[in-house]
Structure formats: structure tokens, C-alpha cells
Motif scaffolding. Structure first.
Motif, mmCIF file in Angstrom:
data_model
loop_
_atom_site.group_PDB
_atom_site.id
_atom_site.type_symbol
_atom_site.label_atom_id
_atom_site.label_comp_id
_atom_site.label_asym_id
_atom_site.label_seq_id
_atom_site.Cartn_x
_atom_site.Cartn_y
_atom_site.Cartn_z
ATOM 1 N N LEU A 1 -7.877 -3.745 -1.275
ATOM 2 C CA LEU A 1 -8.250 -4.783 -0.318
ATOM 3 C C LEU A 1 -7.657 -4.499 1.058
ATOM 4 O O LEU A 1 -8.281 -4.802 2.079
ATOM 5 N N PHE A 2 -6.475 -3.892 1.090
ATOM 6 C CA PHE A 2 -5.924 -3.507 2.385
ATOM 7 C C PHE A 2 -6.825 -2.465 3.051
ATOM 8 O O PHE A 2 -7.069 -2.518 4.255
ATOM 9 N N LYS A 3 -7.360 -1.530 2.271
ATOM 10 C CA LYS A 3 -8.272 -0.524 2.835
ATOM 11 C C LYS A 3 -9.517 -1.187 3.413
ATOM 12 O O LYS A 3 -10.006 -0.788 4.480
ATOM 13 N N PHE B 1 3.779 -3.883 2.813
ATOM 14 C CA PHE B 1 2.895 -4.047 1.667
ATOM 15 C C PHE B 1 3.311 -5.217 0.778
ATOM 16 O O PHE B 1 2.461 -5.870 0.167
ATOM 17 N N GLY B 2 4.598 -5.517 0.720
ATOM 18 C CA GLY B 2 5.050 -6.672 -0.052
ATOM 19 C C GLY B 2 4.487 -7.970 0.503
ATOM 20 O O GLY B 2 4.064 -8.863 -0.250
ATOM 21 N N ILE B 3 4.459 -8.069 1.822
ATOM 22 C CA ILE B 3 3.871 -9.251 2.467
ATOM 23 C C ILE B 3 2.374 -9.295 2.170
ATOM 24 O O ILE B 3 1.818 -10.346 1.851
ATOM 25 N N TRP B 4 1.711 -8.147 2.270
ATOM 26 C CA TRP B 4 0.277 -8.071 1.995
ATOM 27 C C TRP B 4 -0.025 -8.513 0.556
ATOM 28 O O TRP B 4 -0.944 -9.307 0.318
ATOM 29 N N ARG C 1 0.229 -12.179 0.234
ATOM 30 C CA ARG C 1 -0.889 -12.847 0.923
ATOM 31 C C ARG C 1 -2.141 -12.833 0.060
ATOM 32 O O ARG C 1 -2.829 -13.842 -0.091
ATOM 33 N N MET C 2 -2.471 -11.670 -0.498
ATOM 34 C CA MET C 2 -3.676 -11.566 -1.327
ATOM 35 C C MET C 2 -3.562 -12.434 -2.580
ATOM 36 O O MET C 2 -4.513 -13.115 -2.957
ATOM 37 N N ILE D 1 -11.782 -20.787 5.091
ATOM 38 C CA ILE D 1 -11.955 -19.374 4.742
ATOM 39 C C ILE D 1 -10.917 -18.613 5.553
ATOM 40 O O ILE D 1 -11.033 -18.496 6.767
ATOM 41 N N ASP D 2 -9.892 -18.118 4.884
ATOM 42 C CA ASP D 2 -8.789 -17.451 5.577
ATOM 43 C C ASP D 2 -9.132 -15.995 5.877
ATOM 44 O O ASP D 2 -8.928 -15.516 6.986
#
Length: 158
Positions: free
Chosen positions: A14-16, A45-48, A51-52, A78-79
Motif C-alpha cells: 500500500l505504501f508503493k 514505516f512503523g507510523i505507516w 496508519r494503515m 474518506i481519509d
């Protein structure tokens, strides 16, 4: 293409999607400084991951790859709504928007809202959203303009 709910382990893919959407598509409407602030290469990435997991999005799979994702919060917000820069104009966004509307209908949500990038505003307008307010939020100290958009839903969800 098919839609499914987020699963633990989807975060890197999802980050990609997020990164490519911003760097390959939104870059038409934003400066390089704004793009780098919005989607930095060195994002924690821990924050990402947190978040997801927190927004619990719908994801679109195509040919075994995740190519888009979007969420719908309990209040109709819708975030995140992103389609991979490698898969533009292939129906991914439409599929996500239809899924959001269907989910909103089944959950009794009466209004959809989102803070929408300049790039995505025409897409959201196509689905009946209207600009309520132009905004200038700061991300990592850089102003990255967007618009608060809203769509009231009828009893049918449209």
C-alpha cells in the motif's frame, strides 16, 4: 480486479501505491517540494503500518498486485483514496468509489467527506462531490493545498 478488505501484511504494498500515486500522478499539480513532503522516501514505516491498520482500507488487487486502496470511516470521512501511478485509468478508482458508496449505504452513513488533492478533485466531482472549502494544510512544514469535498447521500446511497 477485485476488492477486498485490508490484511496485516499489506502495508508495504500500500505504501508503493501511495508513493507512486503521488510521485507519478499528483506531481502534475504539485511542486517537487510539496510531493517530497507529502510522500517522502524515508517515511517511518512503523507510523505507516499503524496508519494503515487504523484506517482499515479496502484494497484492489489486479494480477496479484495491490493497485489501489481507499477507506471509509464511521463518520463518512474518506481519509485515503489512492490508485497506483502504474495503473491509471483502468477502473480502479471507480471500483473503489463504488465500494465506498455501497459500504456507506449498508452502514447508514448519510454524508461522505474527504480532503481531496487538486489532482483528484475532478474525479470526486464526477461522482457528485462538491468543494466546500479550499484548504492549505502543512505537511512536514510545506503547504500542500487540497479541498474539503462533500457528498450527501440519499436513502438509496447516491
Amino acid at each position: 480486479m477485485h476488492v477486498r478488505k485490508f490484511r496485516i501484511g499489506d502495508e508495504a504494498a500500500l505504501f508503493k501505491v501511495y508513493f507512486s500515486a503521488i510521485h507519478q500522478v499528483a506531481s502534475r499539480d504539485y511542486s517537487q517540494e510539496q510531493i517530497e513532503a507529502w510522500a517522502p522516501v524515508d517515511l517511518d514505516f512503523g507510523i505507516w503500518e499503524g496508519r494503515m491498520r487504523g484506517i482499515d482500507p479496502f484494497v484492489v488487487e489486479a494480477d496479484g498486485l495491490l493497485v489501489g486502496y481507499a477507506d471509509l470511516q464511521e463518520n463518512g470521512y474518506i481519509d485515503h483514496f489512492f490508485v497506483s501511478g502504474d495503473y491509471p485509468r483502468q477502473g480502479t478508482g471507480r471500483l473503489l468509489m463504488e465500494t465506498i458508496h455501497e459500504s456507506a449505504r449498508s452502514r447508514g452513513i448519510e454524508t461522505l467527506t474527504s480532503d481531496v488533492s487538486r489532482t483528484a478533485q475532478p474525479f470526486f466531482e464526477h461522482f457528485g462531490f462538491e468543494v466546500i472549502e479550499q484548504r492549505s494544510p502543512r505537511i512536514r512544514g510545506v503547504v500542500v493545498p487540497n479541498a474539503l469535498m462533500r457528498k450527501p447521500l440519499s436513502a438509496r446511497g447516491e
